[in-house]
Scaffold this motif. Structure first.
Motif, PDB file in Angstrom:
ATOM      1  N   LEU A   1       0.830  -1.197   0.000  1.00 26.00           N
ATOM      2  CA  LEU A   1       0.000   0.000   0.000  1.00 26.00           C
ATOM      3  C   LEU A   1       0.873   1.260   0.000  1.00 26.00           C
ATOM      4  O   LEU A   1       0.563   2.238  -0.700  1.00 26.00           O
ATOM      5  N   GLU A   2       1.962   1.223   0.752  1.00 24.61           N
ATOM      6  CA  GLU A   2       2.866   2.377   0.779  1.00 24.61           C
ATOM      7  C   GLU A   2       3.439   2.650  -0.607  1.00 24.61           C
ATOM      8  O   GLU A   2       3.587   3.807  -1.016  1.00 24.61           O
TER       9      GLU A   2
ATOM     10  N   TYR B   1       0.762   4.363  -2.720  1.00 25.84           N
ATOM     11  CA  TYR B   1       0.596   5.761  -2.310  1.00 25.84           C
ATOM     12  C   TYR B   1       1.736   6.647  -2.826  1.00 25.84           C
ATOM     13  O   TYR B   1       1.550   7.851  -3.036  1.00 25.84           O
TER      14      TYR B   1
ATOM     15  N   SER C   1      -1.628   9.259  -6.994  1.00 21.48           N
ATOM     16  CA  SER C   1      -2.305   8.444  -5.992  1.00 21.48           C
ATOM     17  C   SER C   1      -3.287   9.268  -5.158  1.00 21.48           C
ATOM     18  O   SER C   1      -4.320   8.750  -4.715  1.00 21.48           O
ATOM     19  N   ALA C   2      -2.990  10.543  -4.928  1.00 18.59           N
ATOM     20  CA  ALA C   2      -3.884  11.386  -4.119  1.00 18.59           C
ATOM     21  C   ALA C   2      -5.250  11.519  -4.785  1.00 18.59           C
ATOM     22  O   ALA C   2      -6.285  11.465  -4.111  1.00 18.59           O
TER      23      ALA C   2
ATOM     24  N   ASP D   1      -7.474   8.403  -4.340  1.00 18.15           N
ATOM     25  CA  ASP D   1      -8.130   8.217  -3.047  1.00 18.15           C
ATOM     26  C   ASP D   1      -9.596   8.629  -3.097  1.00 18.15           C
ATOM     27  O   ASP D   1     -10.379   8.246  -2.231  1.00 18.15           O
TER      28      ASP D   1
ATOM     29  N   ASP E   1     -10.605   2.732  -4.713  1.00 18.53           N
ATOM     30  CA  ASP E   1      -9.428   3.559  -4.450  1.00 18.53           C
ATOM     31  C   ASP E   1      -8.151   2.735  -4.313  1.00 18.53           C
ATOM     32  O   ASP E   1      -8.130   1.528  -4.599  1.00 18.53           O
ATOM     33  N   ASN E   2      -7.071   3.402  -3.885  1.00 22.95           N
ATOM     34  CA  ASN E   2      -5.780   2.729  -3.738  1.00 22.95           C
ATOM     35  C   ASN E   2      -5.872   1.527  -2.809  1.00 22.95           C
ATOM     36  O   ASN E   2      -5.298   0.463  -3.084  1.00 22.95           O
ATOM     37  N   PHE E   3      -6.566   1.701  -1.708  1.00 27.43           N
ATOM     38  CA  PHE E   3      -6.700   0.626  -0.734  1.00 27.43           C
ATOM     39  C   PHE E   3      -7.395  -0.588  -1.356  1.00 27.43           C
ATOM     40  O   PHE E   3      -6.959  -1.735  -1.182  1.00 27.43           O
TER      41      PHE E   3
ATOM     42  N   THR F   1     -12.967  10.688   1.270  1.00 28.24           N
ATOM     43  CA  THR F   1     -11.922   9.664   1.182  1.00 28.24           C
ATOM     44  C   THR F   1     -12.121   8.647   2.295  1.00 28.24           C
ATOM     45  O   THR F   1     -12.858   8.869   3.265  1.00 28.24           O
TER      46      THR F   1
END
Length: 526
Positions: free
Chosen positions: A40-41, A44, A49-50, A53, A58-60, A507
């Motif tokens: 995940l890091e 991001y 990536s922002a 979100d 989303d990214n997660f 978010t």
């Protein structure tokens, strides 16, 4: 450190080996959890990536999907593993260090993350992390309840407002429907509800059970159990078998649809298809010889359907004292194993006799294998082709996903119009993984290709491949017979021009902060 733990297991045996490998197992799990947080890091840290979100997926979600595919687990299980790993490494680094040494289990880590979720002050969180890490050095075995209370003691020390409130019984009411995974075709329902609703429900079951005639072979318990399945109807189907039964003249009707896939030899007496009612699909199979279908199939269906009702027959046909040891040790042949099994849409196994019971009053739709038929000249597949795709796949075709095909999109593997609307280019994908493929795809994202027998090969962003086969292949291999090979036109590098990912209002971090604030501000419950 991990290598030292593995080396320490050398030469151990008995309880010593169990202890050494248990610690090694926990340490290995800690490294797996750390790898999830690092994934995940990494996402991001990527450009854009922002903005992602704010995406619906989303990214997660994207990282959770990758973790689920890597472990062949459901999206929900992968989501919770990633949630735990991120919370552990961002909020409890000292506890994570103890976990890396193999001194605590993953179950204890999950409890720490959950019970400490409401601590938001950075100083209080650091104190809690230090207190727990120190306590875990000589942590003794505890039950789940005592473990939660011990962790709550430390939470109360650093931030009394962060204690998680226990729900009262009334707020904890729920219904849990568990479909048994033993192939019995049965399910267990556990419900906690208001007493007055329970009384009304009990009366409703009694009244439904009374809609059959006295000749019905089922026991009182069996009638009440079957009445639960008939709650959505006005009456139950009577099974007495008498032509002049008044109860049988008014069959049950419901707006609820349950899709069951069964072969022709399982359903000996198919009913007529009605266009006005939702179909319950079944695969079309080559008809057996007429004498087999008429003389054997119908009698087997009748015998096995009757075998699931009434009082349990005697285990042996003579007194125990007259039985030989061989007779005692030899199990009675299963009476429900002659008919070919069926399946619920979603892949759950269903014995043939129970499939016959489900067919009473149901709409039957034959599923036609397309064979080498040419593709359809349109984007949306016909109902006949879509029914085949759903029955062949049964579930979402993304690795580890078990969403039933009835809740999925029928997706073109090679996008239309560059790829045809044909069985070899169509598969079921749930909306979440459809969005993942569309907006997290491309050269450096998720890609898929499909074979003529329905096999789908997924390529992850890191280049690893995951192969999924149709869920029907075990019970209905005829549905996986190869279909016409796909003829591909020129496919552009990107087919998402003009498409936009649905966006969320807040978010994930904002939603989580709001939930924590509301729970912290909630008054204590009696």
């Amino acid at each position: 450190m991990f290598d030292d733990l593995v080396n320490a297991t050398a030469g151990t045996s008995g309880a010593g080996a169990v202890s050494a490998w248990t610690r090694t197992e926990s340490a290995a799990c800690a490294r797996k959890v750390a790898a999830m947080a690092a994934m995940l890091e990494h996402v991001y840290a990527q450009s854009g990536s922002a903005d992602r979100d704010q995406w619906c997926l989303d990214n997660f979600d994207a990282v959770a999907a990758h973790i689920g595919a890597a472990q062949n687990i459901t999206p929900g299980a992968a989501f919770h593993q990633l949630l735990t790993s991120v919370a552990l490494h961002e909020r409890f680094p000292k506890v994570a260090a103890v976990f890396a040494q193999g001194l605590i289990t993953y179950a204890l880590v999950k409890t720490v993350v959950h019970r400490g979720a409401l601590v938001v002050d950075p100083d209080a969180l650091r104190r809690l992390d230090a207190l727990l890490a120190e306590a875990f050095a000589d942590w003794e075995p505890r039950s789940v309840d005592k473990t939660e209370k011990a962790i709550d003691f430390f939470v109360h020390q650093v931030d009394p407002q962060a204690l998680r409130r226990d729900e009262t019984k009334a707020r904890g009411r729920s219904v849990d429907v568990r479909i048994e995974e033993d192939g019995s075709g049965m399910a267990t329902i556990l419900a906690t509800l208001f007493a007055h609703d329970a009384k009304a429900f009990q009366t409703r079951l009694k009244n439904l059970a009374a809609t059959v005639c006295p000749g019905d072979p089922r026991t009182a318990d069996q009638l009440r159990a079957d009445a639960i399945g008939a709650v959505g109807t006005d009456r139950m189907a009577c099974l007495c078998g008498n032509d002049d039964c008044a109860a049988a003249q008014n069959p049950p009707a419901t707006g609820v649809v349950v899709y069951v896939i069964a072969s022709d030899e399982t359903l000996a007496e198919p009913t007529e298809t009605s266009d006005s009612e939702p179909p319950a699909p079944r695969p079309e199979t080559p008809a057996p010889p007429p004498d087999t279908l008429v003389e054997t199939g119908e009698s087997i269906a009748a015998d096995e359907c009757a075998a699931i009702d009434g009082v349990e027959p005697r285990l042996f046909d003579k007194p125990l004292r007259d039985l030989t040891l061989t007779e005692l040790m030899t199990p009675t042949p299963g009476r429900l194993a002659k008919l070919r099994p069926a399946a619920l849409m979603g892949g759950q196994f269903l014995p043939g006799a129970i499939a016959c019971r489900a067919a009473i009053g149901a709409t039957i739709t034959s599923i036609v294998h397309p064979g080498q038929a040419p593709p359809e000249n349109r984007y949306r597949p016909s109902k006949k082709l879509a029914d085949f795709i759903r029955c062949r796949d049964m579930t979402c075709r993304f690795p580890g996903c078990r969403v039933p095909a009835t809740n999925c999109d029928v997706d073109h593997t090679i996008p239309w119009p560059h790829g045809p609307t044909a069985a070899s280019n169509l598969k079921c994908v749930c909306r979440r993984h459809h969005l993942l493929k569309t907006f997290w795809g491309g050269e450096n994202g998720w890609r898929d290709r499909q074979l003529d027998d329905g096999t789908v090969i997924w390529t992850a962003p890191d280049g690893l491949e995951y192969v999924t086969t149709p869920a029907s292949r075990l019970l209905f291999p005829e549905l996986s017979r190869p279909t016409a090979t796909v003829r591909v036109r020129d496919v552009p590098a990107s087919h998402t021009a003009g498409l936009t990912m649905p966006r969320r209002k807040n978010t994930r971090a904002q939603d989580r902060a709001d939930r924590i604030r509301l729970e912290r501000e909630a008054p204590p419950m009696d």
